[in-house]
Motif scaffolding. Structure first.
Motif, PDB file in Angstrom:
ATOM      1  N   ARG A 166      57.896  13.326  -9.615  1.00 54.69           N
ATOM      2  CA  ARG A 166      57.732  13.243 -11.067  1.00 54.69           C
ATOM      3  C   ARG A 166      59.056  13.533 -11.761  1.00 54.69           C
ATOM      4  N   LYS A 167      59.777  14.533 -11.274  1.00 50.99           N
ATOM      5  CA  LYS A 167      61.070  14.874 -11.866  1.00 50.99           C
ATOM      6  C   LYS A 167      62.044  13.709 -11.707  1.00 50.99           C
ATOM      7  N   GLU A 168      62.059  13.126 -10.516  1.00 47.36           N
ATOM      8  CA  GLU A 168      62.935  11.983 -10.263  1.00 47.36           C
ATOM      9  C   GLU A 168      62.527  10.793 -11.127  1.00 47.36           C
ATOM     10  N   GLY A 169      61.218  10.556 -11.238  1.00 49.99           N
ATOM     11  CA  GLY A 169      60.715   9.467 -12.065  1.00 49.99           C
ATOM     12  C   GLY A 169      61.067   9.655 -13.530  1.00 49.99           C
ATOM     13  N   SER A 170      60.957  10.871 -14.003  1.00 44.82           N
ATOM     14  CA  SER A 170      61.313  11.166 -15.399  1.00 44.82           C
ATOM     15  C   SER A 170      62.798  10.921 -15.642  1.00 44.82           C
ATOM     16  N   LYS A 171      63.598  11.283 -14.673  1.00 45.26           N
ATOM     17  CA  LYS A 171      65.046  11.057 -14.790  1.00 45.26           C
ATOM     18  C   LYS A 171      65.338   9.554 -14.854  1.00 45.26           C
ATOM     19  N   LEU A 172      64.675   8.780 -14.007  1.00 45.14           N
ATOM     20  CA  LEU A 172      64.870   7.329 -14.020  1.00 45.14           C
ATOM     21  C   LEU A 172      64.392   6.710 -15.329  1.00 45.14           C
ATOM     22  N   PHE A 173      63.300   7.247 -15.877  1.00 48.08           N
ATOM     23  CA  PHE A 173      62.797   6.756 -17.157  1.00 48.08           C
ATOM     24  C   PHE A 173      63.843   6.976 -18.251  1.00 48.08           C
ATOM     25  N   GLU A 174      64.460   8.133 -18.247  1.00 46.14           N
ATOM     26  CA  GLU A 174      65.501   8.425 -19.242  1.00 46.14           C
ATOM     27  C   GLU A 174      66.711   7.514 -19.046  1.00 46.14           C
ATOM     28  N   GLU A 175      67.046   7.215 -17.809  1.00 53.10           N
ATOM     29  CA  GLU A 175      68.135   6.276 -17.545  1.00 53.10           C
ATOM     30  C   GLU A 175      67.798   4.896 -18.101  1.00 53.10           C
ATOM     31  N   LEU A 176      66.543   4.500 -17.944  1.00 56.85           N
ATOM     32  CA  LEU A 176      66.090   3.217 -18.486  1.00 56.85           C
ATOM     33  C   LEU A 176      66.228   3.202 -20.008  1.00 56.85           C
ATOM     34  N   ARG A 177      65.890   4.317 -20.640  1.00 56.47           N
ATOM     35  CA  ARG A 177      66.056   4.422 -22.103  1.00 56.47           C
ATOM     36  C   ARG A 177      67.522   4.257 -22.510  1.00 56.47           C
ATOM     37  N   LYS A 178      68.417   4.841 -21.734  1.00 56.59           N
ATOM     38  CA  LYS A 178      69.852   4.711 -22.026  1.00 56.59           C
ATOM     39  C   LYS A 178      70.300   3.254 -21.927  1.00 56.59           C
ATOM     40  N   VAL A 179      69.841   2.576 -20.896  1.00 60.07           N
ATOM     41  CA  VAL A 179      70.181   1.161 -20.735  1.00 60.07           C
ATOM     42  C   VAL A 179      69.654   0.363 -21.924  1.00 60.07           C
ATOM     43  N   ALA A 180      68.446   0.704 -22.368  1.00 59.12           N
ATOM     44  CA  ALA A 180      67.805  -0.020 -23.472  1.00 59.12           C
ATOM     45  C   ALA A 180      68.552   0.153 -24.791  1.00 59.12           C
ATOM     46  N   ARG A 181      69.351   1.191 -24.907  1.00 62.79           N
ATOM     47  CA  ARG A 181      70.149   1.362 -26.123  1.00 62.79           C
ATOM     48  C   ARG A 181      71.280   0.350 -26.197  1.00 62.79           C
ATOM     49  N   LYS A 182      71.692  -0.161 -25.036  1.00 60.18           N
ATOM     50  CA  LYS A 182      72.826  -1.076 -24.979  1.00 60.18           C
ATOM     51  C   LYS A 182      72.418  -2.532 -24.845  1.00 60.18           C
ATOM     52  N   ARG A 183      71.238  -2.776 -24.233  1.00 62.89           N
ATOM     53  CA  ARG A 183      70.762  -4.146 -24.076  1.00 62.89           C
ATOM     54  C   ARG A 183      69.242  -4.132 -24.012  1.00 62.89           C
ATOM     55  N   HIS A 184      68.678  -5.307 -24.167  1.00 61.84           N
ATOM     56  CA  HIS A 184      67.217  -5.400 -24.217  1.00 61.84           C
ATOM     57  C   HIS A 184      66.594  -5.065 -22.860  1.00 61.84           C
ATOM     58  N   VAL A 185      65.609  -4.194 -22.911  1.00 63.68           N
ATOM     59  CA  VAL A 185      64.756  -3.910 -21.758  1.00 63.68           C
ATOM     60  C   VAL A 185      63.336  -4.124 -22.249  1.00 63.68           C
ATOM     61  N   SER A 186      62.621  -4.982 -21.573  1.00 64.91           N
ATOM     62  CA  SER A 186      61.261  -5.312 -21.989  1.00 64.91           C
ATOM     63  C   SER A 186      60.366  -4.078 -22.006  1.00 64.91           C
ATOM     64  N   ALA A 187      59.508  -4.031 -22.993  1.00 64.71           N
ATOM     65  CA  ALA A 187      58.520  -2.958 -23.068  1.00 64.71           C
ATOM     66  C   ALA A 187      57.620  -2.976 -21.835  1.00 64.71           C
TER      67      ALA A 187
END
Length: 86
Positions: free
Chosen positions: A5-26
Motif C-alpha cells: 500500500r505504501k509503495e502503491g501510494s508512492k506510485l500514485f503520487e508519482e503519477l500525479r506529478k507526471v499529470a502536472r506536466k502532460r495528460h494522464v487519462s483519468a
C-alpha cells in the motif's frame, strides 16, 4: 500488504506529478485506485474518465481489474453512461 500500500501510494503520487506536466487519462488513475483498493477513488476517476470520453472505457465491463466494482450500483450507472448497457 502494508508495504504494498505504501509503495502503491508512492506510485500514485508519482503519477500525479507526471499529470502536472502532460495528460494522464483519468482511466489510468482509476486503475491505480483499484490497485490501492480505493473503490470510491476509482469511481471518482471513472466519472472523470467519462467526462473525458476516455477510449479505454469501452473495456470497463470486461476489464478484470474492475471486478470488485461490478456489484456496485455506481458501476452500472457508469456502464449506462458509456453506453455499455441499457
Amino acid at each position: 500488504m502494508p508495504g504494498h500500500r505504501k509503495e502503491g501510494s508512492k506510485l500514485f503520487e508519482e503519477l500525479r506529478k507526471v499529470a502536472r506536466k502532460r495528460h494522464v487519462s483519468a482511466y489510468v488513475f482509476a486503475l491505480a485506485c483499484m490497485g490501492l483498493e480505493d473503490k470510491d477513488g476509482a469511481f471518482a476517476w471513472l466519472r472523470k474518465a467519462c467526462d473525458e470520453q476516455s477510449s479505454p472505457l469501452i473495456f470497463m465491463k470486461v476489464n478484470p481489474r474492475f471486478v470488485a466494482l461490478r456489484s456496485d450500483a455506481r458501476f452500472h450507472e457508469l456502464l449506462r453512461r458509456v453506453g455499455l448497457c441499457a
